[in-house]
Design a protein around this motif. Structure first.
Motif, PDB file in Angstrom:
ATOM      1  N   ASN A  66       0.812  -1.219   0.000  1.00 12.65           N
ATOM      2  CA  ASN A  66       0.000   0.000   0.000  1.00 12.65           C
ATOM      3  C   ASN A  66       0.846   1.271   0.000  1.00 12.65           C
ATOM      4  OD1 ASN A  66      -2.455  -1.454   0.133  1.00 12.65           O
ATOM      5  ND2 ASN A  66      -2.217  -1.710   2.346  1.00 12.65           N
ATOM      6  N   GLU A  67       2.144   1.117  -0.139  1.00 11.57           N
ATOM      7  CA  GLU A  67       3.012   2.292  -0.129  1.00 11.57           C
ATOM      8  C   GLU A  67       2.850   3.091  -1.417  1.00 11.57           C
ATOM      9  OE1 GLU A  67       7.549   2.348  -0.660  1.00 11.57           O
ATOM     10  OE2 GLU A  67       7.283   2.480   1.531  1.00 11.57           O
ATOM     11  N   THR A  68       2.770   4.411  -1.280  1.00 14.06           N
ATOM     12  CA  THR A  68       2.642   5.321  -2.423  1.00 14.06           C
ATOM     13  C   THR A  68       3.744   6.362  -2.340  1.00 14.06           C
ATOM     14  OG1 THR A  68       0.233   5.027  -2.447  1.00 14.06           O
ATOM     15  CG2 THR A  68       1.123   6.938  -3.618  1.00 14.06           C
ATOM     16  N   ILE A  69       4.290   6.723  -3.480  1.00  9.02           N
ATOM     17  CA  ILE A  69       5.387   7.689  -3.535  1.00  9.02           C
ATOM     18  C   ILE A  69       4.881   9.001  -4.134  1.00  9.02           C
ATOM     19  CG2 ILE A  69       7.638   8.215  -4.521  1.00  9.02           C
ATOM     20  CD1 ILE A  69       8.241   5.250  -4.551  1.00  9.02           C
ATOM     21  N   LEU A  70       5.103  10.081  -3.420  1.00 11.88           N
ATOM     22  CA  LEU A  70       4.802  11.421  -3.908  1.00 11.88           C
ATOM     23  C   LEU A  70       6.065  12.261  -3.758  1.00 11.88           C
ATOM     24  CD1 LEU A  70       1.286  12.066  -2.307  1.00 11.88           C
ATOM     25  CD2 LEU A  70       1.769  11.340  -4.641  1.00 11.88           C
ATOM     26  N   THR A  71       6.141  13.331  -4.511  1.00 14.27           N
ATOM     27  CA  THR A  71       7.302  14.215  -4.421  1.00 14.27           C
ATOM     28  C   THR A  71       6.845  15.662  -4.280  1.00 14.27           C
ATOM     29  OG1 THR A  71       7.447  14.432  -6.835  1.00 14.27           O
ATOM     30  CG2 THR A  71       8.754  12.684  -5.782  1.00 14.27           C
ATOM     31  N   ALA A  72       7.702  16.483  -3.690  1.00 14.75           N
ATOM     32  CA  ALA A  72       7.402  17.904  -3.525  1.00 14.75           C
ATOM     33  C   ALA A  72       8.705  18.669  -3.359  1.00 14.75           C
ATOM     34  CB  ALA A  72       6.488  18.129  -2.322  1.00 14.75           C
ATOM     35  N   HIS A  73       8.652  19.971  -3.610  1.00 17.32           N
ATOM     36  CA  HIS A  73       9.825  20.811  -3.445  1.00 17.32           C
ATOM     37  C   HIS A  73      10.084  21.077  -1.969  1.00 17.32           C
ATOM     38  CE1 HIS A  73       8.836  21.656  -7.702  1.00 17.32           C
ATOM     39  NE2 HIS A  73      10.145  21.841  -7.831  1.00 17.32           N
ATOM     40  N   GLN A  74      11.339  20.978  -1.593  1.00 17.44           N
ATOM     41  CA  GLN A  74      11.701  21.099  -0.181  1.00 17.44           C
ATOM     42  C   GLN A  74      11.350  22.472   0.384  1.00 17.44           C
ATOM     43  OE1 GLN A  74      15.463  19.389   1.160  1.00 17.44           O
ATOM     44  NE2 GLN A  74      15.937  21.292   2.258  1.00 17.44           N
ATOM     45  N   SER A  75      11.529  23.538  -0.397  1.00 17.46           N
ATOM     46  CA  SER A  75      11.271  24.881   0.121  1.00 17.46           C
ATOM     47  C   SER A  75       9.805  25.093   0.474  1.00 17.46           C
ATOM     48  CB  SER A  75      11.716  25.938  -0.888  1.00 17.46           C
ATOM     49  OG  SER A  75      10.971  25.834  -2.093  1.00 17.46           O
ATOM     50  N   LEU A  76       8.909  24.310  -0.132  1.00 18.51           N
ATOM     51  CA  LEU A  76       7.493  24.379   0.236  1.00 18.51           C
ATOM     52  C   LEU A  76       7.214  23.498   1.451  1.00 18.51           C
ATOM     53  CD1 LEU A  76       5.681  24.319  -3.239  1.00 18.51           C
ATOM     54  CD2 LEU A  76       6.165  26.281  -1.763  1.00 18.51           C
ATOM     55  N   LEU A  77       7.808  22.335   1.475  1.00 16.16           N
ATOM     56  CA  LEU A  77       7.570  21.419   2.591  1.00 16.16           C
ATOM     57  C   LEU A  77       8.003  22.012   3.925  1.00 16.16           C
ATOM     58  CD1 LEU A  77       8.691  17.998   1.058  1.00 16.16           C
ATOM     59  CD2 LEU A  77       6.352  18.687   1.609  1.00 16.16           C
ATOM     60  N   VAL A  78       9.092  22.784   3.923  1.00 10.11           N
ATOM     61  CA  VAL A  78       9.622  23.291   5.191  1.00 10.11           C
ATOM     62  C   VAL A  78       8.759  24.392   5.789  1.00 10.11           C
ATOM     63  CG1 VAL A  78      11.992  22.653   4.635  1.00 10.11           C
ATOM     64  CG2 VAL A  78      11.147  24.925   3.986  1.00 10.11           C
ATOM     65  N   GLN A  79       7.672  24.777   5.126  1.00 11.69           N
ATOM     66  CA  GLN A  79       6.700  25.652   5.781  1.00 11.69           C
ATOM     67  C   GLN A  79       6.071  24.954   6.975  1.00 11.69           C
ATOM     68  OE1 GLN A  79       3.869  27.509   3.051  1.00 11.69           O
ATOM     69  NE2 GLN A  79       5.317  27.233   1.363  1.00 11.69           N
ATOM     70  N   SER A  80       6.110  23.620   6.950  1.00 12.33           N
ATOM     71  CA  SER A  80       5.651  22.813   8.071  1.00 12.33           C
ATOM     72  C   SER A  80       6.805  22.578   9.037  1.00 12.33           C
ATOM     73  CB  SER A  80       5.117  21.462   7.565  1.00 12.33           C
ATOM     74  OG  SER A  80       5.171  20.477   8.579  1.00 12.33           O
ATOM     75  N   PRO A  81       6.638  22.871  10.326  1.00 13.78           N
ATOM     76  CA  PRO A  81       7.708  22.586  11.293  1.00 13.78           C
ATOM     77  C   PRO A  81       8.126  21.122  11.294  1.00 13.78           C
ATOM     78  CG  PRO A  81       6.040  24.014  12.275  1.00 13.78           C
ATOM     79  CD  PRO A  81       5.500  23.564  10.950  1.00 13.78           C
ATOM     80  N   TYR A  82       7.173  20.233  11.063  1.00 13.29           N
ATOM     81  CA  TYR A  82       7.477  18.804  11.034  1.00 13.29           C
ATOM     82  C   TYR A  82       8.467  18.492   9.913  1.00 13.29           C
ATOM     83  CZ  TYR A  82       6.665  13.758  10.564  1.00 13.29           C
ATOM     84  OH  TYR A  82       6.819  12.388  10.462  1.00 13.29           O
ATOM     85  N   PHE A  83       8.197  19.000   8.711  1.00 10.87           N
ATOM     86  CA  PHE A  83       9.087  18.742   7.585  1.00 10.87           C
ATOM     87  C   PHE A  83      10.370  19.563   7.671  1.00 10.87           C
ATOM     88  CE2 PHE A  83       5.256  16.989   5.505  1.00 10.87           C
ATOM     89  CZ  PHE A  83       5.795  15.813   5.027  1.00 10.87           C
ATOM     90  N   ALA A  84      10.301  20.736   8.285  1.00 15.05           N
ATOM     91  CA  ALA A  84      11.509  21.535   8.462  1.00 15.05           C
ATOM     92  C   ALA A  84      12.526  20.763   9.299  1.00 15.05           C
ATOM     93  CB  ALA A  84      11.169  22.864   9.121  1.00 15.05           C
ATOM     94  N   GLU A  85      12.042  20.098  10.337  1.00 16.61           N
ATOM     95  CA  GLU A  85      12.931  19.303  11.181  1.00 16.61           C
ATOM     96  C   GLU A  85      13.467  18.094  10.423  1.00 16.61           C
ATOM     97  OE1 GLU A  85      12.763  16.851  15.452  1.00 16.61           O
ATOM     98  OE2 GLU A  85      11.123  18.187  14.856  1.00 16.61           O
TER      99      GLU A  85
END
Length: 305
Positions: A66-85
């Motif tokens: 059931n694993e799914t792979i998605l991608t995103a730009h890091q500079s957008l993801l780090v708007q989230s503290p969780y992803f920034a860490e």
């Protein structure tokens, strides 16, 4: 939950119009555009959006087959503290940039990514209204709770990721969904399983919904409501507390009768204690003792303990 929640309507503010560009002839186009402060959309030497040049991060949602792979730009993801860490631990040595989300819902993550890139997710709210865009893939009436659960899962994901605006957006969309009693039961079960006890933003409207709908309970979802009270005693307590704080004594017998039907449950005694306590306090309010001094007003909290 279209009529059990009071909120400020979240409007989608239209983007400000760009400056008008006076078109010049021939080779003067670039000069005219620059003079008006505009950027040519495909200028080779023009600045790019910062996120387009940031690294790509791979998101692994789910596990096994059931694993799914998605991608995103890091500079957008780090708007989230969780992803920034998480992204702070990446090393610039060419190794893969991956974040595993084994327990998250793929649709909720998709809505999160859509929000990062566009500022909203489908279905969007109509500006100034408490209604959503038409989604042809789902019926107008949410009989199973699927539509409620979609936004509830976005809400809990946003809470984990530390995105307050996405939480508020998801919460506002929950109250645009027209659902049935059984759909509300499925939604309430998810809320009481996956949100913290002190999250009154999403829990209080659930308790209020059922505190004002005993007729719906008896005719459509009595068994489901009984099961929910047994599975999550805090839900039953919150509903009773909402009834008491709002002085909705007319509805109390229906809820207490349902709780009493949970034969053999150790939580049954709790329901009886609550019943006696509510009756005693109501009698004291209706027939105060002549010798008693003026009492300090009692405040009931609807927040989950």
């Amino acid at each position: 939950m279209t009529d059990s929640f009071s909120e400020d309507i979240i409007d989608d503010a239209p983007a400000g119009p760009g400056a008008d560009v006076e078109m010049a002839e021939g080779g003067d186009d670039d000069a005219a555009a620059a003079a008006n402060g505009a950027e040519l959309p495909f200028a080779e030497d023009g600045p790019e959006d910062p996120y387009l040049t940031s690294p790509i991060v791979t998101l692994l949602i789910g596990t096994g087959d059931n694993e799914t792979i998605l991608t995103a730009h890091q500079s957008l993801l780090v708007q989230s503290p969780y992803f920034a860490e998480a992204c702070a631990e990446f090393i610039d040595d060419g190794s893969p940039r991956q974040v595993e989300l084994p327990n998250e819902d793929i649709d909720a993550v998709g809505c999160f990514l859509e929000f990062l890139y566009t500022g909203d997710y489908f279905p969007r709210k109509f500006p100034g209204q408490r209604s959503l865009e038409k989604d042809a893939s789902v019926p107008d009436l949410d009989a199973s709770g699927v539509q409620l659960l979609k936004h509830a899962k976005v809400y809990t994901l946003a809470d984990k990721l530390g995105l307050t605006h996405l939480k508020n957006l998801a919460s506002s969309k929950i109250h645009c969904v027209n659902s049935t009693a059984k759909g509300e039961i499925a939604y309430a079960r998810y809320v009481y399983e996956y949100t913290p006890k002190d999250d009154t933003t999403i829990r209080a409207p659930v308790a209020n919904f059922w505190a004002t709908r005993s007729h719906t309970l008896r005719s459509e979802a009595a068994d489901e409501f009984r099961s929910l009270c047994l599975e999550f005693p805090q839900f039953g307590y919150d509903v009773l507390s909402m009834c008491f704080s709002a002085s909705i004594f007319f509805f109390l017998p229906a809820y207490l009768a349902v709780l009493y039907q949970i034969a053999g449950s150790p939580r049954l005694s709790t329901a009886r204690v609550l019943d006696e306590k509510l009756k005693r306090e109501r009698n004291e309010k209706m027939h105060p003792s002549p010798s008693s001094a003026r009492k300090r007003p009692r405040h009931s909290s609807t927040a989950a303990a």
